[in-house]
Structures are given as C-alpha cells and as structure tokens.
Design an enzyme around this catalytic site. Sequence first.
Site, PDB file in Angstrom:
ATOM      1  N   TYR A 135       4.511  -1.302  14.742  1.00  0.00           N
ATOM      2  CA  TYR A 135       4.231   0.052  15.222  1.00  0.00           C
ATOM      3  C   TYR A 135       4.110   0.141  16.745  1.00  0.00           C
ATOM      4  O   TYR A 135       3.985   1.232  17.283  1.00  0.00           O
ATOM      5  CB  TYR A 135       2.928   0.577  14.597  1.00  0.00           C
ATOM      6  N   LYS A 187       3.265 -12.389   5.352  1.00  0.00           N
ATOM      7  CA  LYS A 187       4.570 -12.919   4.938  1.00  0.00           C
ATOM      8  C   LYS A 187       4.801 -14.175   5.767  1.00  0.00           C
ATOM      9  O   LYS A 187       5.796 -14.308   6.488  1.00  0.00           O
ATOM     10  CB  LYS A 187       5.651 -11.844   5.166  1.00  0.00           C
ATOM     11  N   ASP A 220       4.873  -9.253  -0.818  1.00  0.00           N
ATOM     12  CA  ASP A 220       5.622  -8.885  -2.032  1.00  0.00           C
ATOM     13  C   ASP A 220       4.781  -9.183  -3.277  1.00  0.00           C
ATOM     14  O   ASP A 220       4.685  -8.365  -4.196  1.00  0.00           O
ATOM     15  CB  ASP A 220       6.999  -9.573  -2.074  1.00  0.00           C
ATOM     16  N   ASP A 244       0.609  -0.051   5.920  1.00  0.00           N
ATOM     17  CA  ASP A 244       1.164   1.278   5.655  1.00  0.00           C
ATOM     18  C   ASP A 244       1.754   1.319   4.246  1.00  0.00           C
ATOM     19  O   ASP A 244       1.500   2.252   3.482  1.00  0.00           O
ATOM     20  CB  ASP A 244       2.245   1.594   6.693  1.00  0.00           C
ATOM     21  N   ASP A 248       0.032   3.127   0.345  1.00  0.00           N
ATOM     22  CA  ASP A 248       0.623   4.187  -0.492  1.00  0.00           C
ATOM     23  C   ASP A 248       0.605   3.757  -1.957  1.00  0.00           C
ATOM     24  O   ASP A 248       0.313   4.556  -2.851  1.00  0.00           O
ATOM     25  CB  ASP A 248       2.063   4.512  -0.060  1.00  0.00           C
TER      26      ASP A 248
END
Length: 352
Positions: A135, A187, A220, A244, A248
Amino acid sequence: MYNIALIPGDGIGPEVTNEAMKVFGAAADKTGFKYETIEYDFGGDRYLETGEVLPNSALDEFRQTDAIFLGAIGHPDVTPGILEKGILLRTRFELDLYINLRPVKLYPGVWTPIKDKGPEEIDFIIVRENTEGLYAGIGGFLKHGTADEVAIQEMINTRKGVERCVRYAFELTRKRNKAKQLTLCDKANVLTYAHDLWRRVFDEVGAEYADIETDYAFVDATTMWMVKNPEWFDVIVTCNMFGDIITDLGAMIQGGMGIAASGNLNPESVAMFEPIHGSAPRYTGKNQINPIAAISAAGMMLDHLGETEGAGLVDRAVSDLLASGEIKDLAAGRMGFTTAEIGDKIAESVAS
Ligand code: IPM
Ligand code: MN
C-alpha cells in the site's frame, strides 16, 4: 470532553454515521461523559464540486482530535482510487495509524455460511499493518501504454514498521487473555526477503512474551483454515495487503459486511473508526442499509477512548438485538427494519 471528527463521506456513509453517533450519544448520556463533534464533508460530492479531496489543514485538525469516525468513501462518478487514496489511505498514512484492527466475532443468532460453526468457534481478531507493504504507493511505469510496458509496485517493509505492528499484536493477545495465541499470517515461503523480516521480528519480539503461544500460517492456508477451522485462531497479525484480503473473508464468516467494524489506530495518538463496508451507492438515502457495522465501530471508538463501560453497553446492545432474532436478514433492504429503526433499538437498549 472528547473532540470527535466525523467524515460521513459518500453514499450510505451519512446514514450509518447518524446511527453510529446516535448510539455513541446514548452511551455518553448513560455513562456520563461529554463530547463535541466536528463534521467534514469530504467525499465524492465535494470533490466533484470543488476538485478538493482532502486539504492539509484537515489533517492538522484531525491530529488535534481524540478520534475520527468515517462512514464510507467511494462515489460512482469519481474514478476509483482518487477518493480511497486521497481520503482514506492518506489519513491512515499521514496520521500514522499503523494498526488496522478488525475483530471477527460471530454473535449468537447471526447466520454464518460456515456449516457447523458457531459463536464458540468464530471469535478472533486480525491485526493488519496499515501504513506499509504493497500500500505504500512506491513504484512507477516504464514505457507506459506500450507493448514493452513495465509496471512496478514495491512492497515496503521497514524494521520499525513491522516491529511496532507485531509488538502491538503481542500486547493485544495478552490483554485479550483468551487462547493467548498469536498467528503470523505471511508468505515467507515465497516473499523470502519481506516476510523473512516479519518472521525474524515476530520471533524476536515473541521471545519477550513467554505467556503467548505463537505460530505461523501462510496466507493461502490462512484462508483455508478461516473457513475450515476458524476456532484455531485467537489473534492474527499480518501485512497490509494480506490483511485487506483476509478481513473481507473474516467479515463474511461473521455475518457479512452489515456487521464488520474496524479501527485504524495509532496507539500513541489519534485513531479513526469505520465500518469495513463501502458506500453502497444504490442504497443511498433509502434508509435500508444495515448500520450495525458502523455502530460497532462506534463501540470500538468508545473502547479506544477508555470508555470501557460505554463500549460494553454498545456491544451488549448489539449482541442482544442480534440474539433476539428480530432482524430477519442482515443484508441491506432485507432487514425488516429501516436503518434508523435499528439505530433506535440499539440506542434505547444502551440507554435502558
Ligand atoms: C479497506 C478498504 C480499503 C483498503 C480501500 C477502500 C482503499 O478495502 O479498508 O479494507 O484497501 O484498505
Ligand atoms: Mn478492504
């Protein structure tokens, strides 16, 4: 006396802000504190009329407040990104609101798409780094618009930025005092520089918290477990982009965007609270949007201000209303109540 800046924003933002502040006001009356609000009209309409997105003077004023409440940002007639970056992200960055706190809590009586899981299993909190990562806005184009185009978007991870976020997450896990388990979602198997830094910092800081159990989950796999075994999580700390995305998913398993709240915090200074949902333009002015996410965000604002009694009252009122089964569906237009009626019910419950 608290000074609160209100940015109702676009679309349904003003409607949900009204209800959130109605409930906030009820908590203030009930528990006996005073506050003043200053309203700002930043958003799509002002931008379209004046070309102004967010003046520097507003950021200076925000810095002087005790908290900021934001309804929603995003306008159908404005190119995506202008308002999001210019208002929301700019405020996060310039006020250095380095923590984005997003509880994933399924209240009793709320439907979750996860079969055989209930409030016992879905109760964790995501700590999203909020000022760096993908970001940060560092990058550029080479040979823009040509067949040889190169687009670069850098992922920025600073030692300081990672450490303060990770440290906050450890402190929160301790304070929360539930499973006392903190998961680093990363990750590190692919981002072998950026997330190597996260792992090293996580281990180093973790050594100071012998009472907290730690583990790692690749992003993941995190999405898989959030669906399959959400009870494995207590607190998750993660970078901006992953935060982010997984929040959701978190919002969906806790009952949807109608209910998911968040806080953008700088634990040393000011903070901004907002529902996770957007401006839902097609519901604008219809009095049909669910204000509970915004009301819960106001509850988080109370907590941040140290008004723990008020925060508890709001949480209790939201929880009671949801458990009552009165609201048929949490989605806009299907609640069986108007936006204002939901706000009234919760405010009355807080006042009683
Ligand atoms: C969020 C939103 C924002 C983000 C957008 C609107 C810039 O999706 O708060 O999660 O990506 O952070
Ligand atoms: Mn998002």
